[in-house]
Motif scaffolding. Sequence first.
Motif, PDB file in Angstrom:
ATOM      1  N   ALA A 115      39.508  -1.467 -79.852  1.00  0.00           N
ATOM      2  CA  ALA A 115      38.468  -1.784 -80.111  1.00  0.00           C
ATOM      3  C   ALA A 115      37.494  -0.539 -80.115  1.00  0.00           C
ATOM      4  CB  ALA A 115      37.701  -2.810 -79.379  1.00  0.00           C
ATOM      5  N   ALA A 116      37.836   0.153 -78.881  1.00  0.00           N
ATOM      6  CA  ALA A 116      37.124   1.626 -78.527  1.00  0.00           C
ATOM      7  C   ALA A 116      37.791   2.786 -79.793  1.00  0.00           C
ATOM      8  CB  ALA A 116      37.650   2.068 -77.281  1.00  0.00           C
ATOM      9  N   VAL A 117      38.748   2.627 -79.967  1.00  0.00           N
ATOM     10  CA  VAL A 117      39.172   3.752 -81.204  1.00  0.00           C
ATOM     11  C   VAL A 117      38.429   3.545 -82.415  1.00  0.00           C
ATOM     12  CG1 VAL A 117      41.050   4.528 -82.405  1.00  0.00           C
ATOM     13  CG2 VAL A 117      41.337   4.111 -80.037  1.00  0.00           C
ATOM     14  N   LEU A 118      38.368   2.298 -82.748  1.00  0.00           N
ATOM     15  CA  LEU A 118      37.788   1.932 -84.143  1.00  0.00           C
ATOM     16  C   LEU A 118      36.240   1.872 -83.902  1.00  0.00           C
ATOM     17  CD1 LEU A 118      40.143  -1.376 -85.116  1.00  0.00           C
ATOM     18  CD2 LEU A 118      40.123   1.051 -85.902  1.00  0.00           C
ATOM     19  N   GLY A 119      35.605   2.112 -82.895  1.00  0.00           N
ATOM     20  CA  GLY A 119      34.260   1.953 -82.689  1.00  0.00           C
ATOM     21  C   GLY A 119      33.585   1.042 -82.332  1.00  0.00           C
ATOM     22  N   ASP A 120      34.163  -0.120 -82.005  1.00  0.00           N
ATOM     23  CA  ASP A 120      33.662  -1.508 -81.956  1.00  0.00           C
ATOM     24  C   ASP A 120      33.184  -1.754 -80.620  1.00  0.00           C
ATOM     25  OD1 ASP A 120      32.846  -4.151 -82.334  1.00  0.00           O
ATOM     26  OD2 ASP A 120      34.593  -5.135 -82.950  1.00  0.00           O
ATOM     27  N   PHE A 121      32.389  -1.129 -80.082  1.00  0.00           N
ATOM     28  CA  PHE A 121      32.051  -0.978 -78.757  1.00  0.00           C
ATOM     29  C   PHE A 121      31.391  -2.417 -78.187  1.00  0.00           C
ATOM     30  CE2 PHE A 121      32.089   3.585 -80.062  1.00  0.00           C
ATOM     31  CZ  PHE A 121      33.156   4.006 -79.129  1.00  0.00           C
ATOM     32  N   ASP A 122      30.573  -2.925 -79.175  1.00  0.00           N
ATOM     33  CA  ASP A 122      30.342  -4.358 -78.834  1.00  0.00           C
ATOM     34  C   ASP A 122      31.232  -5.047 -78.325  1.00  0.00           C
ATOM     35  OD1 ASP A 122      27.724  -3.610 -79.483  1.00  0.00           O
ATOM     36  OD2 ASP A 122      27.971  -4.362 -81.554  1.00  0.00           O
ATOM     37  N   ALA A 123      32.526  -4.854 -78.652  1.00  0.00           N
ATOM     38  CA  ALA A 123      33.436  -5.984 -78.336  1.00  0.00           C
ATOM     39  C   ALA A 123      34.456  -5.374 -77.053  1.00  0.00           C
ATOM     40  CB  ALA A 123      34.613  -6.102 -79.373  1.00  0.00           C
ATOM     41  N   VAL A 124      34.236  -4.070 -76.790  1.00  0.00           N
ATOM     42  CA  VAL A 124      35.140  -3.565 -75.843  1.00  0.00           C
ATOM     43  C   VAL A 124      34.834  -4.188 -74.311  1.00  0.00           C
ATOM     44  CG1 VAL A 124      35.496  -1.347 -74.317  1.00  0.00           C
ATOM     45  CG2 VAL A 124      35.225  -1.117 -76.898  1.00  0.00           C
ATOM     46  N   PHE A 125      33.811  -4.239 -73.855  1.00  0.00           N
ATOM     47  CA  PHE A 125      33.528  -5.045 -72.787  1.00  0.00           C
ATOM     48  C   PHE A 125      34.411  -6.273 -72.583  1.00  0.00           C
ATOM     49  CE2 PHE A 125      31.117  -7.829 -69.588  1.00  0.00           C
ATOM     50  CZ  PHE A 125      31.347  -7.067 -68.486  1.00  0.00           C
ATOM     51  N   LEU A 126      33.958  -7.151 -73.702  1.00  0.00           N
ATOM     52  CA  LEU A 126      34.560  -8.619 -73.562  1.00  0.00           C
ATOM     53  C   LEU A 126      35.943  -8.586 -73.650  1.00  0.00           C
ATOM     54  CD1 LEU A 126      34.369 -11.565 -74.320  1.00  0.00           C
ATOM     55  CD2 LEU A 126      34.683 -10.776 -76.826  1.00  0.00           C
ATOM     56  N   LEU A 127      36.641  -7.541 -74.195  1.00  0.00           N
ATOM     57  CA  LEU A 127      37.953  -7.506 -74.575  1.00  0.00           C
ATOM     58  C   LEU A 127      38.676  -6.885 -73.126  1.00  0.00           C
ATOM     59  CD1 LEU A 127      38.520  -6.399 -78.324  1.00  0.00           C
ATOM     60  CD2 LEU A 127      38.849  -8.650 -77.224  1.00  0.00           C
ATOM     61  N   VAL A 128      38.073  -6.082 -72.555  1.00  0.00           N
ATOM     62  CA  VAL A 128      38.313  -5.575 -71.267  1.00  0.00           C
ATOM     63  C   VAL A 128      38.442  -6.902 -70.094  1.00  0.00           C
ATOM     64  CG1 VAL A 128      37.689  -4.228 -69.213  1.00  0.00           C
ATOM     65  CG2 VAL A 128      37.877  -3.260 -71.346  1.00  0.00           C
ATOM     66  N   ALA A 129      37.380  -7.608 -70.423  1.00  0.00           N
ATOM     67  CA  ALA A 129      37.328  -8.769 -69.400  1.00  0.00           C
ATOM     68  C   ALA A 129      38.471  -9.615 -69.588  1.00  0.00           C
ATOM     69  CB  ALA A 129      35.960  -9.610 -69.351  1.00  0.00           C
ATOM     70  N   LEU A 130      38.831 -10.001 -71.023  1.00  0.00           N
ATOM     71  CA  LEU A 130      39.792 -10.958 -71.545  1.00  0.00           C
ATOM     72  C   LEU A 130      41.290 -10.545 -70.945  1.00  0.00           C
ATOM     73  CD1 LEU A 130      38.426 -12.521 -74.615  1.00  0.00           C
ATOM     74  CD2 LEU A 130      38.051 -13.459 -72.215  1.00  0.00           C
ATOM     75  N   ALA A 131      41.463  -9.071 -71.220  1.00  0.00           N
ATOM     76  CA  ALA A 131      42.574  -8.526 -70.712  1.00  0.00           C
ATOM     77  C   ALA A 131      43.003  -8.754 -69.099  1.00  0.00           C
ATOM     78  CB  ALA A 131      42.674  -7.179 -71.319  1.00  0.00           C
ATOM     79  N   LEU A 132      41.954  -8.229 -68.626  1.00  0.00           N
ATOM     80  CA  LEU A 132      41.965  -8.759 -67.078  1.00  0.00           C
ATOM     81  C   LEU A 132      42.334 -10.052 -66.645  1.00  0.00           C
ATOM     82  CD1 LEU A 132      39.251  -6.647 -65.756  1.00  0.00           C
ATOM     83  CD2 LEU A 132      41.668  -5.975 -65.759  1.00  0.00           C
ATOM     84  N   ILE A 133      41.934 -10.986 -67.583  1.00  0.00           N
ATOM     85  CA  ILE A 133      42.372 -12.479 -67.158  1.00  0.00           C
ATOM     86  C   ILE A 133      43.864 -12.614 -67.544  1.00  0.00           C
ATOM     87  CG2 ILE A 133      41.970 -14.880 -67.818  1.00  0.00           C
ATOM     88  CD1 ILE A 133      38.908 -14.246 -68.223  1.00  0.00           C
ATOM     89  N   VAL A 134      44.214 -12.201 -68.611  1.00  0.00           N
ATOM     90  CA  VAL A 134      45.692 -12.152 -68.916  1.00  0.00           C
ATOM     91  C   VAL A 134      46.413 -11.428 -68.143  1.00  0.00           C
ATOM     92  CG1 VAL A 134      47.395 -11.572 -70.894  1.00  0.00           C
ATOM     93  CG2 VAL A 134      45.005 -12.409 -71.364  1.00  0.00           C
ATOM     94  N   LEU A 135      46.246 -10.222 -67.427  1.00  0.00           N
ATOM     95  CA  LEU A 135      46.895  -9.733 -66.610  1.00  0.00           C
ATOM     96  C   LEU A 135      46.990 -10.370 -65.245  1.00  0.00           C
ATOM     97  CD1 LEU A 135      45.697  -6.054 -66.942  1.00  0.00           C
ATOM     98  CD2 LEU A 135      47.804  -7.037 -67.843  1.00  0.00           C
ATOM     99  N   TRP A 136      45.912 -11.162 -64.867  1.00  0.00           N
ATOM    100  CA  TRP A 136      45.601 -11.824 -63.422  1.00  0.00           C
ATOM    101  C   TRP A 136      46.823 -13.078 -63.735  1.00  0.00           C
ATOM    102  CZ3 TRP A 136      44.774 -11.801 -58.694  1.00  0.00           C
ATOM    103  CH2 TRP A 136      44.434 -12.998 -57.966  1.00  0.00           C
ATOM    104  N   LYS A 137      46.717 -13.614 -64.933  1.00  0.00           N
ATOM    105  CA  LYS A 137      47.687 -14.810 -65.110  1.00  0.00           C
ATOM    106  C   LYS A 137      49.050 -14.510 -64.997  1.00  0.00           C
ATOM    107  CE  LYS A 137      46.602 -18.555 -65.850  1.00  0.00           C
ATOM    108  NZ  LYS A 137      46.650 -19.733 -65.150  1.00  0.00           N
ATOM    109  N   HIS A 138      49.419 -13.049 -65.205  1.00  0.00           N
ATOM    110  CA  HIS A 138      50.716 -12.695 -65.180  1.00  0.00           C
ATOM    111  C   HIS A 138      51.226 -11.976 -63.828  1.00  0.00           C
ATOM    112  CE1 HIS A 138      50.543 -13.020 -69.728  1.00  0.00           C
ATOM    113  NE2 HIS A 138      51.756 -12.967 -69.286  1.00  0.00           N
ATOM    114  N   ARG A 139      50.357 -12.091 -63.025  1.00  0.00           N
ATOM    115  CA  ARG A 139      50.498 -11.370 -61.513  1.00  0.00           C
ATOM    116  C   ARG A 139      52.082 -11.915 -60.969  1.00  0.00           C
ATOM    117  NH1 ARG A 139      46.922 -15.612 -60.903  1.00  0.00           N
ATOM    118  NH2 ARG A 139      47.002 -17.019 -59.249  1.00  0.00           N
ATOM    119  N   ALA A 140      52.389 -12.928 -61.014  1.00  0.00           N
ATOM    120  CA  ALA A 140      53.758 -13.365 -60.690  1.00  0.00           C
ATOM    121  C   ALA A 140      55.112 -12.593 -61.449  1.00  0.00           C
ATOM    122  CB  ALA A 140      53.959 -14.831 -60.749  1.00  0.00           C
TER     123      ALA A 140
END
Length: 202
Positions: free
Chosen positions: A158-183
């Motif tokens: 999203a950042a590379v494509l210049g879609d900065f409106d989506a970057v914050f959302l996608l960072v937050a969602l990626a963190l949720i996915v990473l948290w769910k994979h902690r095991a």
Amino acid sequence: MATEYLWAAPAGAVLLGYLLGSIPFGVILTRAFGAGDLRQIGSGNIGATNVLRTGRKGLAAATLLLDLAKGAAAVLIAGWLFHGHQIPAAAAVLLGHCYPVWLKFKGGKGVATLMGIVLALHWPIGLVYALVWLGLLGVLRISSVAGMTAAISAPVTAAVLGDFDAVFLLVALALIVLWKHRANVERLIQGNEPRIGAKKDG
């Protein structure tokens, strides 16, 4: 305009997203087709990787596609019914999948649902996501590595494509996915994360 009306659209988008996200397709399909209670199989996760452990590849594929579809549907329907409020719907659908109230907030890990979200928000981001996910899955056959890397790729793309409106959302969602994979991360560090086809992967 009264305050309650200002909140109606985002609240509706959040409710729509959460309710769609919380539909546990893996649990529904495995029960409907006599494969047992998915929460008592393998890792207990409700996603497609764990459905694959039942030996029913068709059910696993259907679970993946339906989990992906509900992510896309939440964004698209919110854009139609609550114009301009796709982002709260996107956040809510992933939260609904990962923390469904019907299953005591014990849901999936969000990889397929996040792919549906990014495809609906900005399809080129979704294309990169799919290539990263499926490419790594094919090469490494480690579901967690492929899924986490794909999730991380979303805000980067999203950042590379210049879609900065989506970057914050996608960072937050990626963190949720990473948290769910902690095991899974712990097993990767220990060197005992199984590959697709093993009994305890996921």
